[in-house]
Design an enzyme around this catalytic site. Structure first.
Site, short mmCIF file in Angstrom:
data_model
loop_
_atom_site.label_atom_id
_atom_site.label_comp_id
_atom_site.label_asym_id
_atom_site.label_seq_id
_atom_site.Cartn_x
_atom_site.Cartn_y
_atom_site.Cartn_z
N ASP A 35 -40.68 -7.15 5.79
CA ASP A 35 -40.05 -6.82 7.04
C ASP A 35 -40.48 -5.51 7.76
O ASP A 35 -40.98 -4.54 7.07
CB ASP A 35 -38.42 -6.27 6.42
CG ASP A 35 -37.61 -5.92 7.16
OD1 ASP A 35 -36.63 -6.71 7.74
OD2 ASP A 35 -37.82 -4.75 7.90
N GLU A 48 -20.18 -7.45 -0.82
CA GLU A 48 -20.58 -8.72 -1.84
C GLU A 48 -20.40 -8.24 -3.27
O GLU A 48 -19.97 -8.98 -4.03
CB GLU A 48 -22.04 -9.09 -1.63
CG GLU A 48 -22.19 -9.73 -0.48
CD GLU A 48 -22.12 -11.24 -0.10
OE1 GLU A 48 -21.45 -11.80 -1.13
OE2 GLU A 48 -22.56 -11.67 0.75
N HIS A 74 -16.46 -16.27 2.18
CA HIS A 74 -17.35 -17.20 2.87
C HIS A 74 -16.98 -18.38 3.39
O HIS A 74 -17.64 -19.16 3.99
CB HIS A 74 -18.70 -17.30 2.21
CG HIS A 74 -19.56 -16.15 1.55
ND1 HIS A 74 -19.10 -15.25 0.86
CD2 HIS A 74 -20.71 -15.81 1.90
CE1 HIS A 74 -19.79 -14.14 0.36
NE2 HIS A 74 -20.98 -14.62 1.36
N THR A 107 -33.70 4.78 1.51
CA THR A 107 -33.94 4.71 2.89
C THR A 107 -33.03 3.50 3.51
O THR A 107 -33.22 3.33 4.92
CB THR A 107 -35.42 4.29 3.21
OG1 THR A 107 -35.63 3.14 2.63
CG2 THR A 107 -36.20 5.39 2.58
N LYS A 128 -31.07 -19.88 -3.30
CA LYS A 128 -31.05 -20.35 -2.02
C LYS A 128 -32.03 -19.80 -0.88
O LYS A 128 -32.21 -18.62 -1.13
CB LYS A 128 -29.73 -20.29 -1.37
CG LYS A 128 -28.46 -21.10 -1.73
CD LYS A 128 -27.25 -21.08 -1.24
CE LYS A 128 -26.42 -19.96 -1.70
NZ LYS A 128 -24.95 -20.12 -0.99
N HIS A 148 -23.48 -9.31 7.84
CA HIS A 148 -23.19 -10.30 6.64
C HIS A 148 -21.91 -9.80 6.01
O HIS A 148 -20.98 -10.66 5.88
CB HIS A 148 -24.20 -10.83 6.05
CG HIS A 148 -23.75 -11.81 5.07
ND1 HIS A 148 -23.66 -13.17 5.32
CD2 HIS A 148 -23.82 -11.60 3.62
CE1 HIS A 148 -23.28 -13.98 4.40
NE2 HIS A 148 -23.42 -13.04 3.22
N THR A 165 -35.06 -4.88 -0.76
CA THR A 165 -34.83 -3.71 -0.22
C THR A 165 -33.61 -3.19 0.29
O THR A 165 -33.62 -2.31 0.62
CB THR A 165 -36.13 -3.41 0.62
OG1 THR A 165 -35.84 -4.36 1.75
CG2 THR A 165 -37.59 -3.71 0.05
N1 LIG Z 1 -30.09 -16.56 -0.31
C1 LIG Z 1 -28.94 -16.01 -0.67
O1 LIG Z 1 -28.43 -16.45 -1.76
C2 LIG Z 1 -28.34 -15.27 0.38
C3 LIG Z 1 -27.25 -14.32 -0.13
C4 LIG Z 1 -26.64 -13.54 0.52
C5 LIG Z 1 -27.01 -13.11 1.89
N2 LIG Z 1 -28.11 -13.96 2.29
C6 LIG Z 1 -28.79 -13.78 3.59
O2 LIG Z 1 -29.17 -12.53 3.59
C7 LIG Z 1 -28.97 -11.58 4.86
C8 LIG Z 1 -28.74 -10.57 5.00
O3 LIG Z 1 -29.31 -9.66 4.17
P1 LIG Z 1 -29.56 -7.98 4.55
O4 LIG Z 1 -28.19 -7.61 4.66
O5 LIG Z 1 -30.26 -7.70 3.77
O6 LIG Z 1 -29.99 -8.09 6.04
P2 LIG Z 1 -31.48 -7.63 6.70
O7 LIG Z 1 -32.47 -8.44 6.12
O8 LIG Z 1 -31.22 -7.90 7.97
O9 LIG Z 1 -31.88 -6.17 6.34
C9 LIG Z 1 -30.81 -5.29 7.18
C10 LIG Z 1 -31.64 -4.03 7.79
O10 LIG Z 1 -32.22 -3.30 6.82
C11 LIG Z 1 -33.54 -2.82 7.10
N3 LIG Z 1 -34.09 -2.46 5.65
C12 LIG Z 1 -34.41 -3.30 4.63
N4 LIG Z 1 -34.51 -2.80 3.63
C13 LIG Z 1 -34.77 -1.37 4.09
C14 LIG Z 1 -34.94 -0.17 3.45
N5 LIG Z 1 -35.32 -0.12 2.22
N6 LIG Z 1 -34.93 1.15 4.31
C15 LIG Z 1 -34.58 0.88 5.36
N7 LIG Z 1 -34.29 -0.20 5.97
C16 LIG Z 1 -34.31 -1.19 5.45
C17 LIG Z 1 -34.20 -4.06 7.87
O11 LIG Z 1 -35.11 -4.02 8.44
C18 LIG Z 1 -32.72 -4.59 8.66
O12 LIG Z 1 -32.92 -4.15 9.78
C19 LIG Z 1 -28.26 -12.77 5.64
O13 LIG Z 1 -29.06 -13.64 6.63
C20 LIG Z 1 -27.51 -13.89 4.78
O14 LIG Z 1 -27.52 -15.07 4.96
C21 LIG Z 1 -28.59 -14.72 1.42
ZN LIG Z 2 -22.83 -13.39 1.20
#
Ligand SMILES: NC(=O)c1ccc[n+]([C@@H]2O[C@H](COP(=O)([O-])OP(=O)(O)OC[C@H]3O[C@@H](n4cnc5c(N)ncnc54)[C@H](O)[C@@H]3O)[C@@H](O)[C@H]2O)c1
Ligand SMILES: [Zn+2]
Length: 452
Positions: free
Chosen positions: A113, A256, A331, A244, A214, A347, A201
Site C-alpha cells: 500500500d 469488527e 453486513h 502509525t 476471501k 468499512h 497493517t
Molecule cells: N477478505 C476479507 O475477508 C475481508 C474482511 C474484512 C474487510 N475486507 C475488506 O477490507 C477493506 C478495508 O480494509 P482496511 O480498513 O484495512 O482499509 P484500507 O486497506 O483502505 O486501509 C485504510 C487506510 O490506512 C492506510 N494504512 C494502512 N496501514 C497503515 C499503517 N500501518 N499506518 C498508517 N496508515 C496505514 C491505508 O493506506 C489506507 O489509507 C474493505 O475493502 C473490505 O471489503 C476484507
Molecule cells: Zn467486514
C-alpha cells in the site's frame, strides 16, 4: 452385483464406484472403495462414479480439496534477523532445510500500500537487502475507490514481467484490507493460483481480512462483487504496524472486533467495554508507558479472541456454502450503505451503523433487555464509532434485504444478538418489527453529532 456396483434409480442404469490409485507413476481406476494400500504407491481421496445408461456413460468426479494455511503472530517482522516473512509459510521441514542450505537467492514480488510504503518502505527494502533477496516492490494507492479489476490487472502485468516461480515464490501483500483483497485476487488468477502472503497493517485487516479465504474487488458499483475463495499460504501478524494507523482506523477495526464479541464472546465484549478506550488511545502498543503491562494483556487478549472466534466460524465454512453465518452480523445493509456514501464511511463504520440498527431489531424482538441495548450502544460510542447514519434509510434496508433474498435461497438470514455474547439467526423478522425498530433507532440516536 459385484462390489463397487451400485443400483441406479433407473433399472437399466449401471452405476460403478472407482477409487484412484497410483501404481508405478500412473493413476488407475480401481473398482470399489476398499483398496489394498500395499499394492499402490498412493491412494487418492478422489473418487469417480460411473453411470451407464442406454443414452451413454456419465462420470461424476468427487475430488476433495484441502486448504492449509497459517495465521502467525510475530514480533519485529521487518527485523532482518526474523525470517518469518520469507520462510514462515513453509510447512514441509525438508523444503525449509533445502532453502536454508541453498545459496540461491530468494526471489519475492511484493505489493505494498502506497501510504504504508511511505512509512515502512525503507525498512522493507533494508530487510530484503539484508537477506539477499531478489525483489520487486510495487507500491500502489490501494484505496477503496481503486479496489477494481483495473488495479488487479496492473498487478498481474507487473507479476508477469517479474516472472516468478508459481510453486515456490509466493507474492507478498503488505497493507490494509484493500491491498490484501486485490493482491489475493490477482494471485488467485495468475496461472490459475499462485500462493500469496498477507501482512495486515491495519487493525481491521489484522483481525478480519487476513484470517479468512476471501479475496475480491468492487464491480458494477457493488462491494467485492468479483472475487475468489482462495486463502493465503500464510498471514503474518505484527501489532507494531498499528502504531502509525490513524485513530479513526483503529476504531474502524474495533467495530469488527465488537461484531465477534456480540455474536460469540461475552468476555471480549466486557474487555472492549472496560478497556476499549485504552486500546484506542494506545493503538494496541504493548510498550505504552502509561498503561504498561495492562495494555499488553488487553491488546493480545482482545486480538487473539477476535481471531480465534473468527477462525472458528470460517474454517468449517471456508467457501461460505452454509448461509447461516454469524460473521455476517453488521453486513446485511452495510455494503449498500458503504458504496452509497463512499468515501465518507469506512468499512467498519458502516458495519457498526448496521449493527447498531440490528441491536434495536433485537430489542424490539425481545432478545435484548433495555439495559443490554444501552450497554452495547455506549460501548460503540466509547470506541468512537458512528451509531446512526442519515443514508441508512428504511428504503435502503428493504432493498438490501430483497437483494439478499435473491442470493440466499429465498430466506434472509439475519444474525441477531441475544443477550451479550450470544446470537441467533432469524429468518422470519416481520416487516413491522423492522419498521418499529427503525423509528425508535432514529428517535434515540439520530443527532447532529452522530450523523457523520
Ligand atoms: N477478505 C476479507 O475477508 C475481508 C474482511 C474484512 C474487510 N475486507 C475488506 O477490507 C477493506 C478495508 O480494509 P482496511 O480498513 O484495512 O482499509 P484500507 O486497506 O483502505 O486501509 C485504510 C487506510 O490506512 C492506510 N494504512 C494502512 N496501514 C497503515 C499503517 N500501518 N499506518 C498508517 N496508515 C496505514 C491505508 O493506506 C489506507 O489509507 C474493505 O475493502 C473490505 O471489503 C476484507
Ligand atoms: Zn467486514
Amino acid at each position: 452385483m459385484g462390489k463397487g456396483h451400485l443400483k441406479g434409480n433407473d433399472s437399466k442404469e449401471k452405476k460403478t464406484e472407482f477409487s484412484l490409485v497410483r501404481v508405478m507413476g500412473t493413476w488407475k481406476c480401481k473398482l470399489g472403495h476398499k483398496v489394498n494400500k500395499d499394492t499402490a504407491d498412493c491412494v487418492s481421496a478422489a473418487k469417480i462414479y460411473e453411470s451407464i445408461t442406454e443414452q451413454g456413460a456419465s462420470w461424476t468426479v468427487v475430488s476433495p480439496i484441502v486448504f492449509t494455511y497459517k495465521v502467525t503472530e510475530t514480533r519485529h517482522l521487518l527485523d532482518p534477523s526474523n525470517d518469518t516473512l520469507l520462510l514462515g509459510h513453509i510447512t514441509d521441514p525438508r523444503q525449509l532445510d533445502d532453502i536454508q542450505k541453498s545459496n540461491k537467492p530468494i526471489k519475492r514480488f511484493l505489493v505494498v500500500d502506497q501510504e504504508v510504503y511511505t512509512i515502512y518502505g525503507t525498512k522493507i527494502t533494508a530487510y530484503l537487502e539484508a537477506n539477499n533477496v531478489l525483489y520487486k516492490i510495487l507500491s500502489l494507492p490501494t484505496t477503496e475507490e481503486n479496489k477494481s479489476m483495473k488495479m488487479a490487472l496492473k498487478i498481474l502485468e507487473e507479476i508477469n514481467n517479474f516472472s516468478l516461480d508459481r510453486r515456490t515464490e509466493p507474492i507478498i501483500a503488505i497493507g490494509g484490507g484493500v491491498c490484501l483483497d486485490i493482491v489475493g485476487l490477482a494471485a488467485s488468477l495468475y496461472r490459475r493460483r499462485t500462493p500469496y502472503i498477507r501482512v495486515p497493517t491495519t487493525l481491521l485487516s489484522y483481525i478480519d481480512a487476513s484470517v479468512g479465504a476471501k479475496t475480491g474487488v468492487n464491480f458494477a458499483n457493488c462491494k467485492n462483487k468479483l472475487g475468489a475463495y482462495i486463502p493465503p499460504a500464510a498471514a503474518f501478524l505484527d501489532l507494531s504496524f498499528m502504531q502509525t494507523v490513524p485513530r479513526r482506523h483503529i476504531s474502524n477495526g474495533l467495530a469488527e472486533m465488537l461484531k465477534m464479541a456480540l455474536m460469540k464472546h461475552r468476555g471480549l465484549f466486557e474487555l472492549l467495554e472496560t478497556h476499549g478506550r485504552m486500546l484506542l488511545d494506545t493503538k494496541f502498543q504493548a510498550d505504552n508507558s502509561v498503561y504498561g503491562n495492562h495494555c499488553l494483556q488487553a491488546a493480545s487478549q482482545a486480538t487473539r479472541i477476535a481471531i480465534v472466534t473468527m477462525l472458528e466460524e470460517l474454517a468449517p465454512n471456508l467457501w461460505e456454502d452454509d448461509l447461516d453465518r454469524l460473521v455476517d452480523f453488521g453486513h446485511l445493509i452495510s455494503p449498500a450503505l458503504e458504496m452509497n456514501v463512499l468515501p465518507s464511511l469506512l468499512h467498519g463504520e458502516a458495519v457498526n451503523v448496521d449493527m447498531s440498527y440490528m441491536v434495536y431489531v433485537s430489542r424490539e424482538r425481545g432478545l435484548l433487555t433495555e439495559d443490554e441495548k444501552q450497554r452495547i450502544i455506549s460501548c460503540m460510542l466509547g470506541l468512537e464509532l458512528p451509531v446512526w447514519h442519515a443514508a441508512f434509510t428504511m428504503e435502503l434496508i428493504q432493498k438490501s434485504l430483497q437483494d439478499r433474498l435473491k442470493h440466499s435461497g429465498g430466506l434472509v438470514r439475519m444474525p441477531l444478538p441475544v443477550g451479550l455474547g450470544k446470537a441467533e439467526i432469524s429468518n422470519d423478522t416481520p416487516c413491522e418489527i423492522l419498521h418499529k425498530a427503525f423509528v425508535k433507532w432514529c428517535d434515540e440516536l439520530s443527532g447532529p453529532s452522530d450523523s457523520n
